[in-house]
Design a protein around this motif. Structure first.
Motif: not given
Length: 155
Positions: A21-23, A56-60, A116-118
């Motif tokens: 869901e977040l992705a 960064r976000t999608t890689t994470r 996404t970092e959390r």
């Protein structure tokens, strides 16, 4: 297949659904169509900031999803614990985002990136605990109390 008491298929499935869901939310948020006009005056810098944060976000999130897929394969019996320990490590988190870049993206995007970092940090804590077999390590306070007790007993 050896199951740990603190990591279960239910936990992994729940985290996997949350990760998907977040992705999906991140993918939709970083869709470039029409976002550049909203971001700010300097379109070139805004486009670079958007591209950097999208990567960064999608890689994470893909790292977290890959880790969860490996855990699912382990619980399904498709991977042994040895294979999982050898090849299922969660890659380290990327460096934090620049505040200047985040400011160009707006508060909603900023909050999504922080979420996404959390999430990645939660998965990293689980990965570390699983690798240590969920061993409890006494805190510094407990170790200090033990040493004091030993010293007081020696008097």
């Amino acid at each position: 297949m050896t199951e740990t008491a603190d990591l279960s298929p239910t936990i992994i499935e729940s985290l996997y659904c949350e990760a998907l869901e977040l992705a999906d939310e991140a993918r939709a948020a970083f869709d470039l169509s029409g976002r550049i006009d909203v971001i700010g005056e300097d379109h070139a810098l805004a486009r670079v900031a958007l591209s950097c944060e999208a990567l960064r976000t999608t890689t994470r999130m893909m790292h977290a999803i890959a880790w969860l897929l490996n855990q699912r394969a382990f619980f399904a019996g498709d991977l042994t614990e040895f294979q999982l320990r050898q090849h299922g490590r969660l890659p380290a988190a990327q460096p934090p985002s620049s505040d200047d870049q985040l400011a160009m993206l707006g508060p909603e995007m900023h909050e999504l990136i922080r979420r996404t970092e959390r999430f990645h940090a939660r998965i990293a804590r689980l990965d570390g605990a699983w690798r240590e077999h969920f061993a409890m390590h006494p805190s510094a306070i407990h170790r200090l109390r033990e040493r004091l007790s030993q010293e007081m007993g020696a008097l």
